[in-house]
Scaffold this motif. Structure first.
Motif, PDB file in Angstrom:
ATOM      1  N   GLU A 169       0.854  -1.181   0.000  1.00 37.20           N
ATOM      2  CA  GLU A 169       0.000   0.000   0.000  1.00 37.20           C
ATOM      3  C   GLU A 169       0.895   1.236   0.000  1.00 37.20           C
ATOM      4  OE1 GLU A 169      -3.208   2.216   2.941  1.00 37.20           O
ATOM      5  OE2 GLU A 169      -2.594   0.166   3.370  1.00 37.20           O
ATOM      6  N   ARG A 170       0.755   2.058  -1.026  1.00 37.44           N
ATOM      7  CA  ARG A 170       1.528   3.309  -1.149  1.00 37.44           C
ATOM      8  C   ARG A 170       3.025   3.097  -0.860  1.00 37.44           C
ATOM      9  NH1 ARG A 170      -3.175   5.246   1.862  1.00 37.44           N
ATOM     10  NH2 ARG A 170      -4.402   6.637   0.561  1.00 37.44           N
ATOM     11  N   PRO A 171       3.719   2.350  -1.716  1.00 38.70           N
ATOM     12  CA  PRO A 171       5.156   2.144  -1.486  1.00 38.70           C
ATOM     13  C   PRO A 171       5.895   3.476  -1.329  1.00 38.70           C
ATOM     14  CG  PRO A 171       4.387   0.781  -3.288  1.00 38.70           C
ATOM     15  CD  PRO A 171       3.257   1.683  -2.920  1.00 38.70           C
ATOM     16  N   ALA A 172       6.923   3.475  -0.493  1.00 32.29           N
ATOM     17  CA  ALA A 172       7.696   4.692  -0.233  1.00 32.29           C
ATOM     18  C   ALA A 172       8.382   5.168  -1.510  1.00 32.29           C
ATOM     19  CB  ALA A 172       8.733   4.424   0.843  1.00 32.29           C
ATOM     20  N   VAL A 173       8.318   6.475  -1.720  1.00 28.88           N
ATOM     21  CA  VAL A 173       8.931   7.099  -2.890  1.00 28.88           C
ATOM     22  C   VAL A 173      10.088   7.970  -2.417  1.00 28.88           C
ATOM     23  CG1 VAL A 173       8.526   8.781  -4.741  1.00 28.88           C
ATOM     24  CG2 VAL A 173       6.810   7.028  -4.245  1.00 28.88           C
ATOM     25  N   ASP A 174      11.245   7.805  -3.066  1.00 28.81           N
ATOM     26  CA  ASP A 174      12.425   8.600  -2.739  1.00 28.81           C
ATOM     27  C   ASP A 174      13.054   9.099  -4.032  1.00 28.81           C
ATOM     28  OD1 ASP A 174      14.729   9.766  -1.754  1.00 28.81           O
ATOM     29  OD2 ASP A 174      15.722   7.857  -1.339  1.00 28.81           O
ATOM     30  N   PRO A 175      12.686  10.320  -4.440  1.00 31.43           N
ATOM     31  CA  PRO A 175      13.213  10.859  -5.703  1.00 31.43           C
ATOM     32  C   PRO A 175      14.643  11.365  -5.550  1.00 31.43           C
ATOM     33  CG  PRO A 175      11.754  12.437  -4.696  1.00 31.43           C
ATOM     34  CD  PRO A 175      11.754  11.219  -3.802  1.00 31.43           C
ATOM     35  N   GLY A 176      15.563  10.475  -5.286  1.00 32.58           N
ATOM     36  CA  GLY A 176      16.926  10.866  -4.971  1.00 32.58           C
ATOM     37  C   GLY A 176      17.827  11.155  -6.148  1.00 32.58           C
ATOM     38  N   GLU A 177      17.379  10.874  -7.372  1.00 28.47           N
ATOM     39  CA  GLU A 177      18.251  11.067  -8.528  1.00 28.47           C
ATOM     40  C   GLU A 177      17.672  12.046  -9.537  1.00 28.47           C
ATOM     41  OE1 GLU A 177      20.035   7.490 -10.216  1.00 28.47           O
ATOM     42  OE2 GLU A 177      19.349   6.386  -8.468  1.00 28.47           O
ATOM     43  N   LEU A 178      16.982  13.080  -9.052  1.00 27.38           N
ATOM     44  CA  LEU A 178      16.427  14.076  -9.948  1.00 27.38           C
ATOM     45  C   LEU A 178      17.541  14.966 -10.505  1.00 27.38           C
ATOM     46  CD1 LEU A 178      13.277  15.292  -7.951  1.00 27.38           C
ATOM     47  CD2 LEU A 178      13.376  13.583  -9.776  1.00 27.38           C
TER      48      LEU A 178
END
Length: 147
Positions: A100-109
């Protein structure tokens, strides 16, 4: 008059276990507009659309690119972003997650993406301003016969 960008791109429709759609929230400071769209971006030289979708998913969300299925639909797009008009056919892939709603980590933008990024949401309903406007039909086409 702005330039037209026709470079190919790929996007990923991510669904959690309850069918929520992952949308990235961006702000176009040139147009003063908020945009919600699935993760994705342009293909690098020599990259297939599927490879690009998997790479972009990991870069923009931290979610595993291996979750992207080799199942896609093509979508004709005509939109503006940061003063450039994009006219292209984008390939939209499907990724499904058991949680449910996996964690999102936009670390490579990229630097440009970081300046425009405003967050994300696992949406139960698509918000106004979603791109492409026909995203609900894209989700339906991608998930047909999978239930």
């Amino acid at each position: 008059m702005s330039d037209i960008d026709e470079r190919p791109a790929a996007r990923v429709v991510c669904l959690d276990r309850d069918g929520r759609v992952l949308l990235m929230h961006w702000y176009d400071h040139v147009a003063g507009a908020e945009v919600w769209e699935p993760p994705g971006g342009r293909l690098e030289p020599g990259e297939t659309p599927l490879e690009a979708a998997r790479r972009e998913l990991t870069e923009e969300t931290g979610l595993p690119g291996s979750a992207v299925l080799d199942r896609h639909v093509e979508v004709d797009r005509d939109f503006r972003w940061l003063g450039t008009r994009f006219v292209k056919r984008e390939v939209f892939y499907l990724a499904r997650f058991d949680g449910e709603r996996p964690a999102v980590d936009p670390g490579e933008l990229t630097q440009e993406e970081s300046a425009a990024f405003r967050g994300h949401v696992w949406a139960e309903e698509l918000p106004p301003g979603v791109e492409p406007p026909e995203l609900a039909q894209v989700v339906e086409r991608l998930t047909r016969d999978l239930r």
